[in-house]
Design a protein around this motif. Structure first.
Motif, PDB file in Angstrom:
ATOM      1  N   THR A  33       1.563   6.518  -7.038  1.00  0.00           N
ATOM      2  CA  THR A  33       0.613   7.451  -7.536  1.00  0.00           C
ATOM      3  C   THR A  33       0.964   8.943  -7.511  1.00  0.00           C
ATOM      4  OG1 THR A  33      -0.796   7.196  -5.382  1.00  0.00           O
ATOM      5  CG2 THR A  33      -1.212   5.653  -7.473  1.00  0.00           C
ATOM      6  N   GLN A  34       1.584   9.224  -5.998  1.00  0.00           N
ATOM      7  CA  GLN A  34       1.986  10.514  -5.708  1.00  0.00           C
ATOM      8  C   GLN A  34       3.125  11.067  -6.708  1.00  0.00           C
ATOM      9  OE1 GLN A  34       2.950  10.359  -1.621  1.00  0.00           O
ATOM     10  NE2 GLN A  34       0.992  10.477  -0.752  1.00  0.00           N
ATOM     11  N   LYS A  35       3.951  10.369  -6.924  1.00  0.00           N
ATOM     12  CA  LYS A  35       4.991  10.691  -8.261  1.00  0.00           C
ATOM     13  C   LYS A  35       4.343  10.723  -9.349  1.00  0.00           C
ATOM     14  CE  LYS A  35       9.162   8.657  -6.261  1.00  0.00           C
ATOM     15  NZ  LYS A  35      10.293   8.118  -6.317  1.00  0.00           N
ATOM     16  N   CYS A  36       3.253  10.367  -9.916  1.00  0.00           N
ATOM     17  CA  CYS A  36       2.570  10.409 -10.963  1.00  0.00           C
ATOM     18  C   CYS A  36       1.638  11.328 -11.028  1.00  0.00           C
ATOM     19  CB  CYS A  36       1.943   9.185 -11.551  1.00  0.00           C
ATOM     20  SG  CYS A  36       3.129   7.703 -11.827  1.00  0.00           S
ATOM     21  N   ASN A  37       1.190  11.790  -9.857  1.00  0.00           N
ATOM     22  CA  ASN A  37       0.504  13.229  -9.791  1.00  0.00           C
ATOM     23  C   ASN A  37      -1.138  12.606 -10.023  1.00  0.00           C
ATOM     24  OD1 ASN A  37       2.083  15.175  -9.182  1.00  0.00           O
ATOM     25  ND2 ASN A  37       2.543  15.656 -11.473  1.00  0.00           N
ATOM     26  N   MET A  38      -0.981  11.410  -9.313  1.00  0.00           N
ATOM     27  CA  MET A  38      -2.482  10.638  -9.219  1.00  0.00           C
ATOM     28  C   MET A  38      -3.090  10.355  -8.126  1.00  0.00           C
ATOM     29  SD  MET A  38      -1.802   8.277 -12.696  1.00  0.00           S
ATOM     30  CE  MET A  38      -3.517   8.129 -13.109  1.00  0.00           C
ATOM     31  N   ASP A  39      -2.718  11.164  -6.958  1.00  0.00           N
ATOM     32  CA  ASP A  39      -3.373  10.728  -5.713  1.00  0.00           C
ATOM     33  C   ASP A  39      -4.707  10.499  -5.787  1.00  0.00           C
ATOM     34  OD1 ASP A  39      -0.710  11.527  -4.635  1.00  0.00           O
ATOM     35  OD2 ASP A  39      -1.209  13.704  -4.048  1.00  0.00           O
ATOM     36  N   GLY A  40      -4.881   9.594  -4.894  1.00  0.00           N
ATOM     37  CA  GLY A  40      -6.246   9.025  -4.778  1.00  0.00           C
ATOM     38  C   GLY A  40      -6.835   7.915  -5.702  1.00  0.00           C
ATOM     39  N   VAL A  78       0.828  -1.098   0.046  1.00  0.00           N
ATOM     40  CA  VAL A  78       0.114   0.152  -0.027  1.00  0.00           C
ATOM     41  C   VAL A  78       1.129   1.234  -0.009  1.00  0.00           C
ATOM     42  CG1 VAL A  78      -1.635   1.281   1.159  1.00  0.00           C
ATOM     43  CG2 VAL A  78      -2.009  -1.159   0.964  1.00  0.00           C
ATOM     44  N   LYS A  79       2.150   1.225   0.678  1.00  0.00           N
ATOM     45  CA  LYS A  79       2.920   2.299   0.889  1.00  0.00           C
ATOM     46  C   LYS A  79       3.386   2.835  -0.476  1.00  0.00           C
ATOM     47  CE  LYS A  79       3.740   2.559   5.605  1.00  0.00           C
ATOM     48  NZ  LYS A  79       5.086   2.342   6.739  1.00  0.00           N
ATOM     49  N   SER A  80       4.127   1.751  -1.130  1.00  0.00           N
ATOM     50  CA  SER A  80       4.636   1.647  -2.430  1.00  0.00           C
ATOM     51  C   SER A  80       3.654   2.083  -3.420  1.00  0.00           C
ATOM     52  CB  SER A  80       4.944   0.279  -2.715  1.00  0.00           C
ATOM     53  OG  SER A  80       6.063  -0.254  -1.890  1.00  0.00           O
ATOM     54  N   TRP A  81       2.349   1.763  -3.396  1.00  0.00           N
ATOM     55  CA  TRP A  81       1.492   2.162  -4.443  1.00  0.00           C
ATOM     56  C   TRP A  81       1.172   3.718  -4.202  1.00  0.00           C
ATOM     57  CZ3 TRP A  81      -0.919   0.841  -8.702  1.00  0.00           C
ATOM     58  CH2 TRP A  81      -2.113   1.706  -8.996  1.00  0.00           C
ATOM     59  N   ARG A  82       0.892   3.941  -2.843  1.00  0.00           N
ATOM     60  CA  ARG A  82       0.683   5.529  -2.743  1.00  0.00           C
ATOM     61  C   ARG A  82       1.890   6.217  -3.200  1.00  0.00           C
ATOM     62  NH1 ARG A  82      -1.873   4.533   3.143  1.00  0.00           N
ATOM     63  NH2 ARG A  82      -4.077   4.196   2.176  1.00  0.00           N
TER      64      ARG A  82
END
Length: 99
Positions: free
Chosen positions: A12-19, A5-9
């Motif tokens: 997504t944050q690095k890709c500007n796709m939070d959430g 889960v931490k890796s996924w978050r």
């Protein structure tokens, strides 16, 4: 599970796709399959769904797919409409065909 889960978050944050949830990818995959005309049973097998209702809940048809369907139906019916207009005597195509 916590590490995943931490890796996924972080991803997504690095890709500007939070959430963006990983589960959202399943919905996208199912929707694109439906829009491409992949049979329901095939999509069920690919997603591991046991019943049709579950698989149908994953479909979120896009407006673009609805427009393509409309255009396809119109193109299929064009010869019928043209023949109806010819038989009604409307050379300019302004008459409404009788159905």
């Amino acid at each position: 599970m916590t590490g995943w889960v931490k890796s996924w978050r972080k991803l997504t944050q690095k890709c500007n796709m939070d959430g963006l949830r990983f589960h959202d990818l399943r919905h996208t995959f199912r929707t694109l399959g439906a829009e491409a005309g992949v049979p329901l049973e095939v999509m069920m097998a690919q997603l591991g769904h046991m019943d049709r209702e579950t698989s149908l809940e994953y479909v979120h048809i896009q407006q673009q797919a609805l427009e393509r369907a409309k255009q396809l139906i119109e193109s299929e019916q064009a010869p019928v409409l043209a023949a109806a207009q010819r038989s009604s005597g409307a050379a300019d195509g302004s008459a409404t065909p009788k159905v």
